[in-house]
Motif scaffolding. Sequence first.
Motif, short mmCIF file in Angstrom:
data_model
loop_
_atom_site.label_atom_id
_atom_site.label_comp_id
_atom_site.label_asym_id
_atom_site.label_seq_id
_atom_site.Cartn_x
_atom_site.Cartn_y
_atom_site.Cartn_z
N ALA A 93 0.84 -1.21 0.00
CA ALA A 93 0.00 0.00 0.00
C ALA A 93 0.87 1.25 0.00
CB ALA A 93 -0.94 -0.01 1.20
N ILE A 94 1.95 1.25 0.76
CA ILE A 94 2.82 2.42 0.82
C ILE A 94 3.54 2.64 -0.51
CG2 ILE A 94 4.91 1.39 1.79
CD1 ILE A 94 3.37 4.72 2.85
N ASP A 95 3.89 1.57 -1.21
CA ASP A 95 4.47 1.70 -2.55
C ASP A 95 3.51 2.43 -3.48
OD1 ASP A 95 6.74 0.21 -1.81
OD2 ASP A 95 5.88 -1.68 -2.55
N ILE A 96 2.23 2.06 -3.38
CA ILE A 96 1.20 2.68 -4.22
C ILE A 96 1.05 4.16 -3.86
CG2 ILE A 96 -1.27 2.67 -4.79
CD1 ILE A 96 -1.11 -0.44 -4.29
N VAL A 97 1.04 4.47 -2.57
CA VAL A 97 0.94 5.86 -2.12
C VAL A 97 2.12 6.67 -2.66
CG1 VAL A 97 1.04 7.37 -0.08
CG2 VAL A 97 -0.40 5.33 -0.05
N ASN A 98 3.29 6.09 -2.64
CA ASN A 98 4.49 6.79 -3.12
C ASN A 98 4.47 7.06 -4.62
OD1 ASN A 98 5.58 6.94 -0.55
ND2 ASN A 98 6.71 5.03 -0.77
N GLU A 99 3.65 6.34 -5.35
CA GLU A 99 3.52 6.55 -6.79
C GLU A 99 2.67 7.76 -7.14
OE1 GLU A 99 4.65 4.85 -9.72
OE2 GLU A 99 6.11 4.16 -8.24
N ARG A 100 1.73 8.10 -6.28
CA ARG A 100 0.81 9.19 -6.58
C ARG A 100 0.61 10.02 -5.32
NH1 ARG A 100 -3.26 7.88 -10.39
NH2 ARG A 100 -1.44 7.49 -11.65
#
Length: 130
Positions: free
Chosen positions: A24-31
């Motif tokens: 989830a944090i990887d996804i947050v870091n993308e956008r």
Amino acid sequence: MTRMNVRELDVLNILWKHDEPMTAIDIVNERNELTQSTVTAVLRKLLKAGLVQVEGVTHSGKVLSRTYRPTESSKDAILEHFTEDYRSFTNVISESNICAAILKSNDDKAKTRSEIKQLKTMLKDYERDL
């Protein structure tokens, strides 16, 4: 699944852009406009709908985090969403115009040639079946 919202489409798009499973944090870091709580809620909904799957568990800092990957059925859900949007504009945009616009949006000429070849085959099959 009911019609997907923008955030659900965002998360699926991010997951499809990466070959590796993401937390989830990887996804947050993308956008930047996504928050941890939003992504977590979206992943929970997509998981329940079978559009993402838990790929594994990894360390994210000092905590364990699930990693997610999109399922093949999420492609069908995205296509259905796209098709529903298109249907609402059929009085304005023809099928040939939408295909041309999509092909023009791709900068990879080799991929565009491949897509055109596939379209020609599909069109022949559709025409034969009419």
